[in-house]
Write a protein that holds these residues in place. Structure first.
Motif, PDB file in Angstrom:
ATOM      1  N   TYR A 144       0.834  -1.207   0.000  1.00 12.05           N
ATOM      2  CA  TYR A 144       0.000   0.000   0.000  1.00 12.05           C
ATOM      3  C   TYR A 144       0.866   1.254   0.000  1.00 12.05           C
ATOM      4  N   ALA A 145       1.976   1.235   0.724  1.00  3.80           N
ATOM      5  CA  ALA A 145       2.884   2.379   0.713  1.00  3.80           C
ATOM      6  C   ALA A 145       3.412   2.627  -0.703  1.00  3.80           C
ATOM      7  N   ALA A 146       3.747   1.551  -1.413  1.00  2.00           N
ATOM      8  CA  ALA A 146       4.230   1.695  -2.787  1.00  2.00           C
ATOM      9  C   ALA A 146       3.140   2.260  -3.687  1.00  2.00           C
ATOM     10  N   TYR A 147       1.912   1.832  -3.469  1.00  2.00           N
ATOM     11  CA  TYR A 147       0.783   2.339  -4.260  1.00  2.00           C
ATOM     12  C   TYR A 147       0.585   3.838  -4.030  1.00  2.00           C
ATOM     13  N   VAL A 148       0.598   4.246  -2.779  1.00  2.00           N
ATOM     14  CA  VAL A 148       0.424   5.664  -2.446  1.00  2.00           C
ATOM     15  C   VAL A 148       1.536   6.497  -3.062  1.00  2.00           C
ATOM     16  N   GLN A 149       2.766   6.026  -2.954  1.00  3.86           N
ATOM     17  CA  GLN A 149       3.899   6.769  -3.506  1.00  3.86           C
ATOM     18  C   GLN A 149       3.807   6.880  -5.026  1.00  3.86           C
ATOM     19  N   ASP A 150       3.368   5.814  -5.681  1.00  3.04           N
ATOM     20  CA  ASP A 150       3.225   5.839  -7.128  1.00  3.04           C
ATOM     21  C   ASP A 150       2.132   6.821  -7.556  1.00  3.04           C
ATOM     22  N   GLN A 151       0.992   6.790  -6.877  1.00  3.48           N
ATOM     23  CA  GLN A 151      -0.094   7.715  -7.215  1.00  3.48           C
ATOM     24  C   GLN A 151       0.318   9.158  -6.954  1.00  3.48           C
ATOM     25  N   SER A 152       1.052   9.389  -5.883  1.00  2.00           N
ATOM     26  CA  SER A 152       1.528  10.739  -5.578  1.00  2.00           C
ATOM     27  C   SER A 152       2.486  11.234  -6.650  1.00  2.00           C
ATOM     28  N   ALA A 153       3.369  10.359  -7.116  1.00  2.00           N
ATOM     29  CA  ALA A 153       4.318  10.741  -8.157  1.00  2.00           C
ATOM     30  C   ALA A 153       3.591  11.087  -9.460  1.00  2.00           C
ATOM     31  N   TRP A 185      -5.078  12.091  -7.249  1.00  2.00           N
ATOM     32  CA  TRP A 185      -5.414  12.677  -5.943  1.00  2.00           C
ATOM     33  C   TRP A 185      -6.542  11.883  -5.289  1.00  2.00           C
ATOM     34  N   GLU A 186      -7.596  11.619  -6.029  1.00  2.00           N
ATOM     35  CA  GLU A 186      -8.777  10.972  -5.466  1.00  2.00           C
ATOM     36  C   GLU A 186      -8.487   9.555  -4.992  1.00  2.00           C
ATOM     37  N   ARG A 187      -7.558   8.877  -5.613  1.00  2.00           N
ATOM     38  CA  ARG A 187      -7.236   7.505  -5.197  1.00  2.00           C
ATOM     39  C   ARG A 187      -6.560   7.449  -3.831  1.00  2.00           C
ATOM     40  N   ILE A 188      -5.911   8.544  -3.443  1.00  6.03           N
ATOM     41  CA  ILE A 188      -5.212   8.561  -2.149  1.00  6.03           C
ATOM     42  C   ILE A 188      -5.716   9.721  -1.286  1.00  6.03           C
ATOM     43  N   GLU A 189      -6.938  10.134  -1.512  1.00  8.81           N
ATOM     44  CA  GLU A 189      -7.474  11.316  -0.841  1.00  8.81           C
ATOM     45  C   GLU A 189      -7.439  11.191   0.676  1.00  8.81           C
ATOM     46  N   THR A 190      -7.751  10.030   1.210  1.00  6.55           N
ATOM     47  CA  THR A 190      -7.761   9.887   2.663  1.00  6.55           C
ATOM     48  C   THR A 190      -6.356   9.980   3.258  1.00  6.55           C
ATOM     49  N   VAL A 191      -5.335   9.616   2.495  1.00  6.00           N
ATOM     50  CA  VAL A 191      -3.958   9.801   2.960  1.00  6.00           C
ATOM     51  C   VAL A 191      -3.641  11.285   3.022  1.00  6.00           C
ATOM     52  N   ALA A 192      -4.005  12.021   1.972  1.00  7.23           N
ATOM     53  CA  ALA A 192      -3.761  13.466   1.951  1.00  7.23           C
ATOM     54  C   ALA A 192      -4.483  14.164   3.094  1.00  7.23           C
ATOM     55  N   GLU A 193      -5.658  13.673   3.450  1.00  7.10           N
ATOM     56  CA  GLU A 193      -6.431  14.286   4.530  1.00  7.10           C
ATOM     57  C   GLU A 193      -5.734  14.173   5.886  1.00  7.10           C
ATOM     58  N   SER A 255       6.429  14.758  -0.941  1.00 13.68           N
ATOM     59  CA  SER A 255       7.569  14.578  -0.037  1.00 13.68           C
ATOM     60  C   SER A 255       7.149  13.877   1.248  1.00 13.68           C
ATOM     61  N   ARG A 256       5.936  14.151   1.704  1.00 10.41           N
ATOM     62  CA  ARG A 256       5.489  13.567   2.973  1.00 10.41           C
ATOM     63  C   ARG A 256       5.153  12.081   2.856  1.00 10.41           C
ATOM     64  N   VAL A 257       4.636  11.648   1.710  1.00  9.01           N
ATOM     65  CA  VAL A 257       4.219  10.245   1.613  1.00  9.01           C
ATOM     66  C   VAL A 257       5.396   9.297   1.450  1.00  9.01           C
ATOM     67  N   GLN A 258       6.580   9.810   1.174  1.00  9.80           N
ATOM     68  CA  GLN A 258       7.721   8.931   0.895  1.00  9.80           C
ATOM     69  C   GLN A 258       8.099   8.064   2.089  1.00  9.80           C
ATOM     70  N   ASP A 259       7.917   8.557   3.281  1.00 11.71           N
ATOM     71  CA  ASP A 259       8.338   7.814   4.473  1.00 11.71           C
ATOM     72  C   ASP A 259       7.162   7.255   5.275  1.00 11.71           C
ATOM     73  N   MET A 260       5.971   7.273   4.690  1.00  9.76           N
ATOM     74  CA  MET A 260       4.798   6.804   5.427  1.00  9.76           C
ATOM     75  C   MET A 260       4.750   5.286   5.509  1.00  9.76           C
ATOM     76  N   GLY A 263      -0.518   0.622   8.870  1.00  8.53           N
ATOM     77  CA  GLY A 263      -1.001  -0.589   9.489  1.00  8.53           C
ATOM     78  C   GLY A 263      -2.265  -1.050   8.785  1.00  8.53           C
ATOM     79  N   VAL A 264      -2.675  -2.286   9.065  1.00 10.27           N
ATOM     80  CA  VAL A 264      -3.880  -2.797   8.395  1.00 10.27           C
ATOM     81  C   VAL A 264      -5.115  -2.000   8.796  1.00 10.27           C
ATOM     82  N   ASP A 265      -5.126  -1.446  10.024  1.00  8.57           N
ATOM     83  CA  ASP A 265      -6.280  -0.641  10.426  1.00  8.57           C
ATOM     84  C   ASP A 265      -6.341   0.647   9.604  1.00  8.57           C
ATOM     85  N   ALA A 266      -5.186   1.258   9.355  1.00 10.36           N
ATOM     86  CA  ALA A 266      -5.154   2.485   8.559  1.00 10.36           C
ATOM     87  C   ALA A 266      -5.559   2.212   7.114  1.00 10.36           C
TER      88      ALA A 266
END
Length: 381
Positions: A144-153, A185-193, A255-260, A263-266
């Protein structure tokens, strides 16, 4: 009442039913009762032992409310439940390590909310999952971290192209890039929030502005590209100011999502939260008020929700195979409906949908919302 209003009421009622069956039962000190009113936020305790916490949030007020567990800085969102209608109850299930936090109710879903300090004490018990699930959890988090980073890029690259076109006055090109860029943006909107003010600075709608609040971000530029009548167009210098602000915030997000880590709950809570975004903005046609590109956003939120679900699916299979099968089926049914409205590489304009088609989509979101609301409790059980 219009169909759009009826859809919104129906989805709020469905999404806000009591999600029983959390990891902790009543009487457990990891289960906390939250009563939200129009001017209060009563949490049954200001502390809890580390581990899986369940906040049972009841809206005893007259306004739709939200509840947040925030990091001690009051900015980063650890977990949230949104759109809790009056008289309804929803659960927030999170895994919380030892530390200081902030609880917040947000009646009317505006402002910073009614806040209080909250402490998680060391329970002396490890937060790790069973040995059998440990590898599955690690894989889900990494994927999931890789997915978020890819969408952010991809969002950053698309935003740069969009900003170039917009600043240069190539409005046709900017309009063509608008929806296809925003899907990332919409695919990772809850991360951005989760990053405090970054989300409203990038994605706030005009209808949600508070008195005196500065309006920036995507929808400020959307209105300028699809102007209503009458409308005072932004001047070149203003265009540059707003566009560069959007780009700077996108760079900050990337820049912020790179080190995120997740957990399964998140991941599960994010999946549920993305479908709530569909229910409260996309299916009602309120998100893209001028461009009517809501179906691009709709699909992107569903994409992100499904990626989150499928990431934790191996864990869910070991805990609740029936729920996993139900979610597979409901995601497929919703996707089938969305596919009917495709046009070329995108979708038809949302204002081209009939009332019956909007209701059909709303019913499918409704059918998925209930089982998806049980996902977090099931994967951390």
């Amino acid at each position: 009442m219009t169909l759009t209003a009826l859809v919104a009421v129906s989805l709020l009622a469905s999404a806000c039913t009591d999600n029983s069956g959390g990891a902790s039962g009543d009487g457990d000190d990891r289960t906390l009762a939250v009563t939200s009113t129009d001017d209060g936020c009563d949490v049954s305790s200001t502390e809890a032992p580390s581990g899986t916490l369940t906040f049972k949030v009841e809206n005893a007020g007259s306004k739709v409310t939200e509840f947040y567990l925030l990091d001690q800085d009051g900015l980063r969102i650890v977990g949230e439940v949104e759109n809790i209608g009056p008289g309804l109850t929803r659960n927030l299930v999170v895994t919380a390590p030892t530390g200081k936090y902030v609880t917040a109710c947000k009646p009317g879903m505006k402002g910073t909310g009614i806040r209080a300090d909250f402490q998680v004490e060391d329970s002396g018990k490890a937060l790790a999952v069973s040995a059998d699930d440990a590898a599955l959890v690690e894989q889900a988090s990494r994927n999931y971290a890789a997915y978020v980073q890819d969408q952010s890029a991809q969002l950053l690259a698309g935003t740069r192209a969009f900003v170039d076109a917009y600043e240069s006055g190539d409005d046709d090109r900017a309009r063509a890039l608008y929806a296809s860029t925003r899907v990332h943006w919409e695919r990772i909107e809850t991360v951005a929030e989760s990053f405090g003010n970054l989300d409203p600075e990038m994605d706030l709608r005009e209808a949600d502005l508070e008195p005196g609040q500065k309006w920036t971000g995507w929808h400020r530029l959307e209105k300028d590209l699809w102007p209503p009548a009458p409308y005072d167009a932004l001047r070149p210098k203003q265009r540059t100011t707003y566009a560069e602000d959007l780009l700077a915030n996108t760079e900050e997000l990337d820049s912020r999502v790179q080190d995120m880590t997740f957990g399964v709950d998140a991941i599960a809570n994010g999946s549920r939260g993305l479908l709530e975004e569909v229910a409260t903005g996309k299916v009602t046609g309120e998100e893209e008020f001028w461009s009517h590109t809501d179906l691009w956003d709709f699909q992107a939120n569903v994409d992100g929700a499904r990626v989150g679900f499928e990431g934790v699916r191996p864990v869910l299979e070991g805990n609740d195979k029936e729920l996993a099968a139900t979610l597979d089926r409901r995601f497929d049914e919703l996707q089938t409906l969305l596919d009917q409205h495709r046009r070329g590489d995108g979708f038809v304009s949302y204002d081209e949908l009939s009332d019956a088609e909007v209701k059909e989509l709303a019913d499918a979101v409704n059918a998925l919302s209930e089982p998806l609301s049980r996902l977090t409790a099931a994967v951390v059980a």
